[in-house]
Design a protein around this motif. Structure first.
Motif, PDB file in Angstrom:
ATOM      1  N   PHE A   1      -5.279  -2.693  -2.589  1.00  0.00           N
ATOM      2  CA  PHE A   1      -3.900  -3.140  -2.346  1.00  0.00           C
ATOM      3  C   PHE A   1      -3.829  -4.500  -1.668  1.00  0.00           C
ATOM      4  CE2 PHE A   1      -3.287   1.385  -2.998  1.00  0.00           C
ATOM      5  CZ  PHE A   1      -2.141   1.404  -3.776  1.00  0.00           C
TER       6      PHE A   1
ATOM      7  N   GLU B   1       0.825  -1.208   0.000  1.00  0.00           N
ATOM      8  CA  GLU B   1       0.000   0.000   0.000  1.00  0.00           C
ATOM      9  C   GLU B   1       0.861   1.261   0.000  1.00  0.00           C
ATOM     10  OE1 GLU B   1      -3.961   1.779   2.284  1.00  0.00           O
ATOM     11  OE2 GLU B   1      -3.022  -0.084   2.970  1.00  0.00           O
TER      12      GLU B   1
ATOM     13  N   LYS C   1       1.378   3.455  -3.194  1.00  0.00           N
ATOM     14  CA  LYS C   1       0.229   4.174  -3.755  1.00  0.00           C
ATOM     15  C   LYS C   1       0.707   5.431  -4.492  1.00  0.00           C
ATOM     16  CE  LYS C   1      -4.246   6.115  -2.348  1.00  0.00           C
ATOM     17  NZ  LYS C   1      -5.131   6.415  -1.186  1.00  0.00           N
ATOM     18  N   ASN C   2       0.046   5.728  -5.611  1.00  0.00           N
ATOM     19  CA  ASN C   2       0.320   6.912  -6.443  1.00  0.00           C
ATOM     20  C   ASN C   2       1.680   6.845  -7.144  1.00  0.00           C
ATOM     21  OD1 ASN C   2      -2.165   8.089  -5.699  1.00  0.00           O
ATOM     22  ND2 ASN C   2      -1.237   8.975  -3.851  1.00  0.00           N
TER      23      ASN C   2
END
Length: 453
Positions: free
Chosen positions: A159, A110, A113-114
């Motif tokens: 995720f 996780e 992310k992005n």
């Protein structure tokens, strides 16, 4: 000890023309530990701290060419060892009438992310088609070079949900049009066991939307400079229509270390090419292989978008005339006599793939102890770590391009070489086994990839 995952393996290889029984093992194969093999970061010239190693047990199946989807798994295969090898746990041959399928799952952390998520393959022989969650990601042809795909669009948004990675491989060996090196479906004379499928590390890394994709380092010992060429991916905001304006907001922090001590540190406005004026630095030689670590940080003000680690050596290889006017090989403008071996890079238990990193390095350390200063990698490439080990230990590399073409090529090519004949027109290509245009095109494409990487 090696734990064979497939009970049917011994039946599958019975009567094989090139699988010894019992297998011949190296000392690393005898004490093989899958939990410790091939866990090192695989790209020493462009390192990042976060990555996910996908080596280990995958599901596999072998099918005919007509199947469009992976059939029911036949067992487990240990990546990154070729399917023909003992250490793969399978030890089966693949022909031009077969497809080799791989499948495994993975979960994206996780904390990524992005980020853009890239899937990397060190090498897959020969044509590989990649799927993520039943979506076609892309295809790559070439058995000796690394490649990658941006798989971000194909991943699950959650995720904690497993993603499914599937790889389809087609490898006709000498029956096809690709460079295959020493591989032969029926090994004889100077040809060896074929290898197919994944044979170098598979891994995933998170990369910023503004990040360095490629770096090329060129030292100049005459001017005491280092040229840095960058290929960088930028993602301007929606309200920015000029990418160059966006680039101009970025800075590059560059620092160079020698034995962990900083010897250069400076910041620059972002540019694709830079030339650094360096302080006097020791030259690399096989007797004293001095290397320098490089850190590049891409940032906007105080926000770091990307940070990579690399390395280089201050050295120059050239052909120059000596004091008697004879053209000779020179290292750092001094005549240098090379003494080396022909290294074919085959392992009895892993074939193209060494049992682990220690085994890969052992061969090179042994060469140094024997007094050699050069190694010729014969019609095969190696994982990037091998080249790093050569730089660290002090070994000059002669790198061959894996050959292809038809039967009888070796003898004819040797005679042509002795006669100083270079068959470069369409009427003479048959002499070197390259009469088919597709064979020549594949060779040129893979040669360019090898030099680039």
């Amino acid at each position: 000890m090696l734990n064979m995952d497939n009970k049917s393996a011994s039946k599958q290889i019975k009567g094989s023309p090139y699988f010894p029984s019992p297998p011949m093992l190296t000392k690393w194969g005898e004490k093989f530990d899958a939990n410790k093999a091939w866990k090192s970061y695989p790209r020493p010239q462009l390192q990042r701290p976060k990555w996910l190693n996908l080596n280990g047990n995958w599901e596999y199946a072998i099918s005919n060419l007509k199947l469009q989807n992976m059939p029911a798994p036949e067992g487990k295969i240990r990546v990154p060892f070729p399917v023909e090898s003992y250490l793969s746990g399978v030890q089966r041959s693949l022909t031009s009438k077969n497809l080799l399928w791989y499948r495994r799952t993975f979960i994206i952390p996780e904390e990524w992310k992005n980020q853009r998520i890239f899937l990397h393959f060190g090498a897959v022989d020969w044509e590989s088609t990649i799927y993520v969650n039943n979506n076609l990601v892309g295809t790559h042809k070439g058995g000796y070079n690394p490649f990658n795909f941006d798989i971000t669009p194909f991943l699950h948004s959650a995720f904690d949900k497993e993603n499914v990675l599937m790889v389809k491989v087609y490898d006709p060996t000498e029956k096809g049009h690709q460079p295959s090196g020493k591989q032969w479906l029926k090994p004889a004379v100077v040809f060896y066991t074929p290898i197919s499928g994944i044979w170098q590390t598979v891994w995933i890394e998170p990369v910023s939307i503004n990040a360095i994709d490629r770096i090329t380092l060129t030292p100049d010992i005459d001017k005491n400079q280092l040229s840095i060429n960058l290929k960088t991916h930028f993602t301007p905001p929606e309200n920015e229509t000029n990418e160059n304006n966006w680039k101009s907001t970025f800075l590059l922090d560059i620092e160079i270390f020698h034995h962990k001590k900083s010897v250069f540190k400076e910041s620059f406005k972002y540019q694709d090419s830079l030339c650094l004026d360096l302080p006097p630095l020791p030259r690399w030689t096989p007797e004293k292989p001095e290397l320098f670590d490089l850190q590049i940080t891409l940032r906007q003000d105080q926000k770091i978008h990307d940070q990579i680690q690399s390395y280089f050596a201050m050295r120059k290889f050239s052909l120059e005339r000596d004091s008697k006017g004879i053209m000779r090989f020179h290292l750092n403008h001094k005549p240098y006599f090379m003494v080396g071996v022909l290294d074919q890079g085959y392992w009895p238990d892993g074939l193209y793939t060494a049992p682990n990193e220690d085994a890969l390095r052992f061969d090179l350390e042994f060469l140094k102890k024997c007094g050699f200063n050069m190694v010729r990698k014969h019609i095969k490439t190696e994982p990037a770590l091998w080249y790093r080990y050569c730089d660290q230990l002090g070994l000059i590399i002669w790198q061959d391009m894996p050959n292809g073409g038809g039967k009888g090529v070796i003898a004819r090519s040797f005679i042509l070489h002795l006669l100083n004949i270079n068959p470069l027109d369409d009427k003479m290509y048959w002499l070197s086994g390259y009469q088919k245009l597709l064979v020549r095109e594949n060779f040129q494409r893979e040669l360019k990839e090898m030099v680039k990487n």
